[in-house]
Design an enzyme around this catalytic site. Structure first.
Site, mmCIF file in Angstrom:
data_model
loop_
_atom_site.group_PDB
_atom_site.id
_atom_site.type_symbol
_atom_site.label_atom_id
_atom_site.label_comp_id
_atom_site.label_asym_id
_atom_site.label_seq_id
_atom_site.Cartn_x
_atom_site.Cartn_y
_atom_site.Cartn_z
ATOM 1 N N LYS A 34 21.695 9.130 -14.456
ATOM 2 C CA LYS A 34 22.869 8.393 -14.959
ATOM 3 C C LYS A 34 23.155 8.844 -16.384
ATOM 4 C CE LYS A 34 22.943 3.890 -16.500
ATOM 5 N NZ LYS A 34 23.834 3.702 -17.648
ATOM 6 N N ASP A 61 28.495 7.131 -16.041
ATOM 7 C CA ASP A 61 28.724 5.693 -16.254
ATOM 8 C C ASP A 61 29.572 5.472 -17.504
ATOM 9 O OD1 ASP A 61 28.400 2.908 -16.271
ATOM 10 O OD2 ASP A 61 26.385 2.998 -17.127
ATOM 11 N N LYS A 63 32.634 3.617 -17.340
ATOM 12 C CA LYS A 63 33.346 2.329 -17.178
ATOM 13 C C LYS A 63 34.790 2.385 -17.698
ATOM 14 C CE LYS A 63 29.073 -0.398 -17.684
ATOM 15 N NZ LYS A 63 28.091 0.588 -18.172
ATOM 16 N N ASP A 66 41.881 1.235 -18.370
ATOM 17 C CA ASP A 66 43.111 1.535 -19.118
ATOM 18 C C ASP A 66 44.276 1.403 -18.134
ATOM 19 O OD1 ASP A 66 44.981 2.602 -21.022
ATOM 20 O OD2 ASP A 66 43.362 3.750 -21.938
ATOM 21 N N THR A 117 26.679 -7.861 -16.997
ATOM 22 C CA THR A 117 25.559 -8.817 -16.964
ATOM 23 C C THR A 117 25.318 -9.443 -18.346
ATOM 24 O OG1 THR A 117 24.140 -6.883 -17.085
ATOM 25 C CG2 THR A 117 24.253 -8.003 -14.974
ATOM 26 N N ARG A 209 14.144 2.782 -19.105
ATOM 27 C CA ARG A 209 12.936 2.805 -19.927
ATOM 28 C C ARG A 209 11.604 2.807 -19.158
ATOM 29 N NH1 ARG A 209 15.562 -1.737 -23.527
ATOM 30 N NH2 ARG A 209 16.479 -2.052 -21.465
HETATM 31 O O1 C5P Z 1 16.065 0.891 -19.545
HETATM 32 P P1 C5P Z 1 16.684 0.092 -18.435
HETATM 33 O O2 C5P Z 1 16.016 0.289 -17.103
HETATM 34 O O3 C5P Z 1 16.878 -1.358 -18.797
HETATM 35 O O4 C5P Z 1 18.127 0.752 -18.311
HETATM 36 C C1 C5P Z 1 19.084 0.288 -17.415
HETATM 37 C C2 C5P Z 1 20.342 1.091 -17.540
HETATM 38 O O5 C5P Z 1 21.336 0.455 -16.770
HETATM 39 C C3 C5P Z 1 20.902 1.196 -18.957
HETATM 40 O O6 C5P Z 1 21.559 2.454 -19.076
HETATM 41 C C4 C5P Z 1 21.895 0.066 -19.030
HETATM 42 O O7 C5P Z 1 22.935 0.305 -19.929
HETATM 43 C C5 C5P Z 1 22.423 0.047 -17.598
HETATM 44 N N1 C5P Z 1 22.986 -1.204 -17.151
HETATM 45 C C6 C5P Z 1 22.285 -2.392 -17.133
HETATM 46 N N2 C5P Z 1 22.867 -3.534 -16.668
HETATM 47 C C7 C5P Z 1 24.129 -3.510 -16.238
HETATM 48 C C8 C5P Z 1 24.859 -2.329 -16.237
HETATM 49 C C9 C5P Z 1 24.242 -1.180 -16.708
HETATM 50 O O8 C5P Z 1 21.116 -2.416 -17.509
HETATM 51 N N3 C5P Z 1 24.654 -4.608 -15.752
#
Ligand code: C5P
Length: 233
Positions: A34, A61, A63, A66, A117, A209
């Site tokens: 991603k 990603d 998003k 417009d 979220t 992460r």
């Molecule tokens: O590090 P982690 O597993 O929390 O990363 C989740 C990824 O998904 C990040 O790039 C975050 O911006 C994205 N994301 C999220 N929740 C959402 C939409 C996107 O954690 N609702």
């Protein structure tokens, strides 16, 4: 159609760090990654071309949100980059989503963000002036997304089952907020494990992460993939 590879969120600030991370994996291991706003705006379209040249699949990603014509033109540009999946905000409306689909074409998957979220029900009421439950708003946007001919939504795994009931079985639910048991939750509030995500209906899991910051990212990736696909028939 479920994707067996966890989608790795490449949340790195520079091209160099992204390359160093990818170099940990053997060249024959084709990943699904991603690319978010941070690395895309830091590096530019080159990052997508680079990932595609290595044979990886790319979810871009960004998003988009417009007027329909602008989104359509932007999507046309992204389609030339060869992205495998990208997204828009459902809040842009059905016309905008249809325009996005037209611009992108049928080759790549197109999904929508419903309510972020990070938005609480209180914020939704006070700021967006939407007087329903957060869950109903998510379902409403998911149905509109399906109506516009998109392939699915970004959602929490907890919402996946209901969204499929209200749309159709193959409607993609791509879910972040995934943590293997015992992993650091960090800033994610409601998390599910890869195994739970499978049980409750996710089609794609996005993991950042727990893989990128792990002492051994390749081992962490395989452990998460194994848990995600263990019970597949
Ligand atoms: O590090 P982690 O597993 O929390 O990363 C989740 C990824 O998904 C990040 O790039 C975050 O911006 C994205 N994301 C999220 N929740 C959402 C939409 C996107 O954690 N609702």
């Amino acid at each position: 159609m479920r994707e067996s590879r966890p989608v790795i969120a490449l949340d790195f600030p520079s091209f160099q760090e992204t390359k160093e991370f990818l170099a940990l994996f053997p060249a024959e291991e084709k990943l699904y990654v991603k690319v978010g706003m941070e690395i895309y705006y830091a590096v530019g379209p080159e990052i997508v071309r680079y990932l595609k040249s290595l044979g990886h699949s790319v979810f871009l990603d960004l998003k988009l949100h417009d007027i329909p014509n602008t989104v359509k033109s932007a999507m046309k540009v992204l389609s030339h980059l060869g992205v495998d999946m990208t997204n828009v905000h459902a809040a842009g409306g059905v016309e905008m989503m249809k325009a996005a689909r037209e611009g992108l074409g049928k080759e790549a998957k197109l999904i929508a963000v419903t309510q972020l979220t990070s938005t609480s029900e209180e914020q939704m009421r006070d700021f967006q002036n939407i007087h329903t439950s957060l869950k109903d708003s998510v379902i409403h946007y998911a149905k509109k997304t399906a109506e516009a001919g998109l392939d699915g939504v970004v959602c929490s795994a907890q919402e996946a089952q209901l969204i499929k009931q209200e749309t159709y079985d193959d409607f993609i639910c791509l879910t972040p907020g995934i943590r293997p048991a015992g992993a650091d939750v960090a800033d994610q509030k409601r998390v599910v494990s890869p195994g739970q995500a499978y049980q409750i209906g996710s089609d794609y899991i996005v993991v950042g992460r727990p893989i990128t910051q792990a002492p051994d990212p390749v081992a962490a990736y395989h452990a998460i993939k194994e848990e995600w696909t263990r019970d597949w028939v």
